[in-house]
Write a protein that holds these residues in place. Structure first.
Motif, PDB file in Angstrom:
ATOM      1  N   GLN A   1       0.708  -1.153  -0.282  1.00 61.18           N
ATOM      2  CA  GLN A   1      -0.172  -0.150   0.036  1.00 61.18           C
ATOM      3  C   GLN A   1       0.912   1.237  -0.117  1.00 61.18           C
ATOM      4  OE1 GLN A   1      -2.213  -0.835   3.437  1.00 61.18           O
ATOM      5  NE2 GLN A   1      -3.972  -2.017   2.208  1.00 61.18           N
ATOM      6  N   GLN A   2       1.948   1.211   0.408  1.00 64.47           N
ATOM      7  CA  GLN A   2       2.912   2.201   0.385  1.00 64.47           C
ATOM      8  C   GLN A   2       4.224   2.214  -0.450  1.00 64.47           C
ATOM      9  OE1 GLN A   2       2.386   4.847   2.688  1.00 64.47           O
ATOM     10  NE2 GLN A   2       0.586   3.674   3.544  1.00 64.47           N
ATOM     11  N   HIS A   3       4.075   1.063  -1.279  1.00 59.04           N
ATOM     12  CA  HIS A   3       5.266   0.947  -2.492  1.00 59.04           C
ATOM     13  C   HIS A   3       4.667   0.332  -3.577  1.00 59.04           C
ATOM     14  CE1 HIS A   3       7.250   0.959   1.537  1.00 59.04           C
ATOM     15  NE2 HIS A   3       8.297   1.616   1.032  1.00 59.04           N
ATOM     16  N   THR A   4       4.969   1.004  -4.684  1.00 54.69           N
ATOM     17  CA  THR A   4       4.585   0.361  -6.023  1.00 54.69           C
ATOM     18  C   THR A   4       5.629  -0.211  -6.841  1.00 54.69           C
ATOM     19  OG1 THR A   4       5.057   2.471  -7.007  1.00 54.69           O
ATOM     20  CG2 THR A   4       2.716   2.300  -6.091  1.00 54.69           C
ATOM     21  N   ASP A   5       6.820  -0.582  -6.267  1.00 51.67           N
ATOM     22  CA  ASP A   5       7.542  -1.108  -6.883  1.00 51.67           C
ATOM     23  C   ASP A   5       8.255  -2.566  -6.711  1.00 51.67           C
ATOM     24  OD1 ASP A   5       8.651  -0.659  -4.378  1.00 51.67           O
ATOM     25  OD2 ASP A   5      10.826   0.156  -5.086  1.00 51.67           O
TER      26      ASP A   5
ATOM     27  N   PRO B   1       0.324  -2.617  -9.425  1.00 54.92           N
ATOM     28  CA  PRO B   1       0.868  -2.491 -10.746  1.00 54.92           C
ATOM     29  C   PRO B   1       2.174  -3.669 -10.906  1.00 54.92           C
ATOM     30  CG  PRO B   1       1.656  -0.885  -9.523  1.00 54.92           C
ATOM     31  CD  PRO B   1       0.661  -1.187  -8.867  1.00 54.92           C
ATOM     32  N   GLY B   2       2.497  -3.983  -9.935  1.00 54.45           N
ATOM     33  CA  GLY B   2       3.735  -4.952 -10.100  1.00 54.45           C
ATOM     34  C   GLY B   2       3.376  -6.453 -10.384  1.00 54.45           C
ATOM     35  N   LEU B   3       2.080  -6.764 -10.540  1.00 55.39           N
ATOM     36  CA  LEU B   3       1.654  -8.110 -10.862  1.00 55.39           C
ATOM     37  C   LEU B   3       2.208  -8.870 -12.297  1.00 55.39           C
ATOM     38  CD1 LEU B   3      -1.564  -7.948  -9.101  1.00 55.39           C
ATOM     39  CD2 LEU B   3      -0.179  -9.335  -8.275  1.00 55.39           C
ATOM     40  N   THR B   4       3.063  -9.848 -12.230  1.00 57.74           N
ATOM     41  CA  THR B   4       3.446 -10.307 -13.502  1.00 57.74           C
ATOM     42  C   THR B   4       3.098 -11.871 -13.554  1.00 57.74           C
ATOM     43  OG1 THR B   4       5.303  -8.709 -13.360  1.00 57.74           O
ATOM     44  CG2 THR B   4       5.397 -10.684 -14.880  1.00 57.74           C
ATOM     45  N   ASP B   5       2.551 -12.194 -14.628  1.00 56.45           N
ATOM     46  CA  ASP B   5       2.308 -13.539 -14.942  1.00 56.45           C
ATOM     47  C   ASP B   5       3.510 -14.306 -15.395  1.00 56.45           C
ATOM     48  OD1 ASP B   5      -0.308 -12.756 -14.459  1.00 56.45           O
ATOM     49  OD2 ASP B   5      -0.997 -13.418 -16.658  1.00 56.45           O
ATOM     50  N   VAL B   6       3.707 -15.438 -14.499  1.00 58.42           N
ATOM     51  CA  VAL B   6       4.922 -16.322 -15.241  1.00 58.42           C
ATOM     52  C   VAL B   6       4.622 -17.743 -15.414  1.00 58.42           C
ATOM     53  CG1 VAL B   6       6.724 -14.699 -14.264  1.00 58.42           C
ATOM     54  CG2 VAL B   6       5.715 -16.639 -12.592  1.00 58.42           C
ATOM     55  N   ALA B   7       5.154 -18.378 -16.305  1.00 56.81           N
ATOM     56  CA  ALA B   7       4.950 -20.017 -16.470  1.00 56.81           C
ATOM     57  C   ALA B   7       5.653 -20.681 -15.464  1.00 56.81           C
ATOM     58  CB  ALA B   7       5.230 -20.237 -17.879  1.00 56.81           C
ATOM     59  N   ALA B   8       6.652 -20.452 -15.259  1.00 53.45           N
ATOM     60  CA  ALA B   8       7.731 -21.251 -14.166  1.00 53.45           C
ATOM     61  C   ALA B   8       7.011 -21.218 -12.662  1.00 53.45           C
ATOM     62  CB  ALA B   8       9.189 -20.554 -14.202  1.00 53.45           C
TER      63      ALA B   8
ATOM     64  N   LEU C   1      -7.495 -12.275  -2.040  1.00 55.65           N
ATOM     65  CA  LEU C   1      -6.487 -11.455  -1.448  1.00 55.65           C
ATOM     66  C   LEU C   1      -7.131 -10.093  -1.366  1.00 55.65           C
ATOM     67  CD1 LEU C   1      -3.210 -12.928  -2.992  1.00 55.65           C
ATOM     68  CD2 LEU C   1      -3.897 -12.773  -0.750  1.00 55.65           C
ATOM     69  N   ALA C   2      -7.861  -9.529  -2.212  1.00 52.27           N
ATOM     70  CA  ALA C   2      -8.334  -8.214  -2.230  1.00 52.27           C
ATOM     71  C   ALA C   2      -9.525  -8.140  -1.441  1.00 52.27           C
ATOM     72  CB  ALA C   2      -8.818  -7.812  -3.696  1.00 52.27           C
ATOM     73  N   SER C   3     -10.263  -9.109  -1.240  1.00 47.14           N
ATOM     74  CA  SER C   3     -11.512  -8.967  -0.256  1.00 47.14           C
ATOM     75  C   SER C   3     -10.962  -9.469   1.072  1.00 47.14           C
ATOM     76  CB  SER C   3     -12.622  -9.938  -0.687  1.00 47.14           C
ATOM     77  OG  SER C   3     -12.041 -11.524  -0.578  1.00 47.14           O
ATOM     78  N   THR C   4      -9.982  -9.853   1.331  1.00 50.07           N
ATOM     79  CA  THR C   4      -9.425 -10.549   2.730  1.00 50.07           C
ATOM     80  C   THR C   4      -8.481  -9.560   3.440  1.00 50.07           C
ATOM     81  OG1 THR C   4      -9.834 -12.648   2.196  1.00 50.07           O
ATOM     82  CG2 THR C   4      -8.510 -12.346   4.057  1.00 50.07           C
ATOM     83  N   TYR C   5      -7.292  -9.075   2.391  1.00 48.21           N
ATOM     84  CA  TYR C   5      -6.349  -8.392   2.936  1.00 48.21           C
ATOM     85  C   TYR C   5      -6.139  -6.828   2.356  1.00 48.21           C
ATOM     86  CZ  TYR C   5      -4.213 -12.747   4.724  1.00 48.21           C
ATOM     87  OH  TYR C   5      -3.936 -13.574   5.429  1.00 48.21           O
ATOM     88  N   GLY C   6      -6.889  -6.581   1.338  1.00 49.93           N
ATOM     89  CA  GLY C   6      -6.795  -5.246   0.859  1.00 49.93           C
ATOM     90  C   GLY C   6      -7.066  -5.039  -0.505  1.00 49.93           C
ATOM     91  N   SER C   7      -7.718  -4.038  -1.058  1.00 45.90           N
ATOM     92  CA  SER C   7      -7.907  -3.774  -2.488  1.00 45.90           C
ATOM     93  C   SER C   7      -6.856  -3.620  -3.358  1.00 45.90           C
ATOM     94  CB  SER C   7      -8.914  -2.546  -2.682  1.00 45.90           C
ATOM     95  OG  SER C   7      -8.304  -1.403  -2.132  1.00 45.90           O
ATOM     96  N   VAL C   8      -5.610  -3.387  -2.636  1.00 44.17           N
ATOM     97  CA  VAL C   8      -3.924  -2.995  -3.392  1.00 44.17           C
ATOM     98  C   VAL C   8      -3.976  -4.046  -4.265  1.00 44.17           C
ATOM     99  CG1 VAL C   8      -2.832  -3.694  -1.516  1.00 44.17           C
ATOM    100  CG2 VAL C   8      -2.015  -2.282  -3.227  1.00 44.17           C
ATOM    101  N   TRP C   9      -4.369  -5.429  -3.735  1.00 44.08           N
ATOM    102  CA  TRP C   9      -4.209  -6.793  -4.520  1.00 44.08           C
ATOM    103  C   TRP C   9      -4.699  -6.782  -6.031  1.00 44.08           C
ATOM    104  CZ3 TRP C   9      -0.554  -9.949  -3.632  1.00 44.08           C
ATOM    105  CH2 TRP C   9      -0.016 -10.021  -2.463  1.00 44.08           C
ATOM    106  N   SER C  10      -5.963  -6.231  -6.220  1.00 45.32           N
ATOM    107  CA  SER C  10      -6.593  -5.891  -7.502  1.00 45.32           C
ATOM    108  C   SER C  10      -6.232  -5.311  -8.294  1.00 45.32           C
ATOM    109  CB  SER C  10      -8.087  -5.987  -7.225  1.00 45.32           C
ATOM    110  OG  SER C  10      -8.315  -4.407  -6.586  1.00 45.32           O
ATOM    111  N   THR C  11      -5.293  -4.328  -7.909  1.00 47.11           N
ATOM    112  CA  THR C  11      -4.970  -3.277  -8.869  1.00 47.11           C
ATOM    113  C   THR C  11      -3.470  -2.999  -8.745  1.00 47.11           C
ATOM    114  OG1 THR C  11      -5.111  -1.430  -7.170  1.00 47.11           O
ATOM    115  CG2 THR C  11      -7.022  -1.751  -8.416  1.00 47.11           C
TER     116      THR C  11
END
Length: 324
Positions: free
Chosen positions: A181-185, A216-223, A204-214
């Motif tokens: 919530q305090q860092h976007t990196d 910016p650092g979320l990245t899809d990986v296959a490994a 995660l968004a509903s249980t821990y906080g809406s920051v999980w739904s938006t």
């Protein structure tokens, strides 16, 4: 990133519903060996330890943890006048169909898998290990499948970080969310299906906080998440909580302090007719299962996957060291 334990894309997600943190189930009365007291799975002879020459088949899924559980069972029952064939390997739901149709008579199954959409399709999700075990035990007794020998490890999903980063992120999902919530990196690596799973980003968004739904650092990986963390490709990632890599690569699964992720401990399923004829199975395996904690299972998996020891050697040594 699934490994055959749980079907994450449950029907509730497919229908657009988002399940909150785990619910609960009312425990059923059980005997000391794990059979529901009024079910076809009740253990009436709690002292029997002899297999009387019975030949049985145990199935397993194709990953190390399942192979270890099957090997431990084959070795221990083999000491007590059973002959165990452990050659049947299959994924869900085929392995579940195999025990239902008597192609195999024994199977270590995971509570979260059995409660999921492939099998019992129970909602809401259950987080407590004992409650999850009692629930599957109660429901599967009607299918003449007896859950015995409850383990104490939880092989569920989680969010992992490098252990050295706990000083920055904390050790719980609550503290990590507060950091986000305090860092976007922060780069967080996930499997693509984690974006829509009930215990993924929506949960995660509903249980821990809406920051999980938006975030910016979320990245899809296959490994797998453990691999990308160890390679410093990500700062955090989706992981399995008993993977050998957690220990081998000095990783930490953040504590799920608000109980989002479902319980996924294992129990030994025995067909009801087989358990009735051979209560020694539950009597022998229950005390073994009680010693299989998360830390123990991580260590055993690591001996095979990281140190390169054989499944049979690891299982034999562990049984001996624990007095079995």
């Amino acid at each position: 990133m699934t490994r055959g334990r749980m079907l994450f894309a449950v029907s509730a997600v497919a229908a657009g519903a988002i399940l909150p943190a785990c619910g609960s189930a009312t425990p059923t009365a059980t005997t000391s060996s794990g059979g529901a007291a009024s079910s076809p799975c009740a253990i009436t002879n709690t002292s029997s330890t002899d297999g009387a020459g019975a030949s049985l088949k145990i199935g397993a899924k194709s990953f190390t943890e399942e192979a270890l559980l099957a090997a431990i069972t084959k070795i221990e029952l083999g000491k007590h006048n059973f002959t165990i064939d452990d050659t049947t390997k299959a994924a869900d739901p085929a392995i579940g169909q195999a025990i239902a149709s008597n192609q195999i008579q024994l199977l270590w199954q995971y509570t979260g898998t059995e409660l999921g959409a492939q099998y019992l399709n129970v909602t809401p999700t259950i987080c407590d290990l004992d409650q999850a075990f009692n629930k599957v035990q109660q429901l599967d007794a009607a299918n003449n499948l007896c859950w015995t020998s409850e383990t104490k490890f939880n092989d569920t999903n989680g969010i992992g970080i490098r252990s050295a980063d706990t000083s920055k992120f904390g050790s719980t999902l609550t503290s990590f969310t507060a950091y986000l919530q305090q860092h976007t990196d922060v780069k967080i690596c996930i499997a693509s299906e984690f974006r829509t799973r009930s215990d993924g980003l929506p949960g995660l968004a509903s249980t821990y906080g809406s920051v999980w739904s938006t975030y910016p650092g979320l990245t899809d990986v296959a490994a797998g998440g453990e691999k990308v963390l160890a390679n410093n490709q990500c700062d955090a990632a989706e992981v399995f909580t008993t993977d050998a890599a957690l220990k081998a690569d000095n990783l930490t699964a953040l504590t799920d302090d608000k109980k989002l992720f479902p319980a996924d401990n294992a129990g030994l399923i025995v067909r009801a007719d087989v358990l009735s004829a051979h209560p020694a199975i539950a009597n022998l395996m229950a005390p073994i299962a009680a010693k299989l904690t998360t830390d123990v299972m991580v260590g055993l998996n690591s001996q095979v996957d990281v140190s390169g020891q054989s499944v049979t050697d690891v299982a034999t040594t562990w049984l001996s060291q624990n007095g079995f």
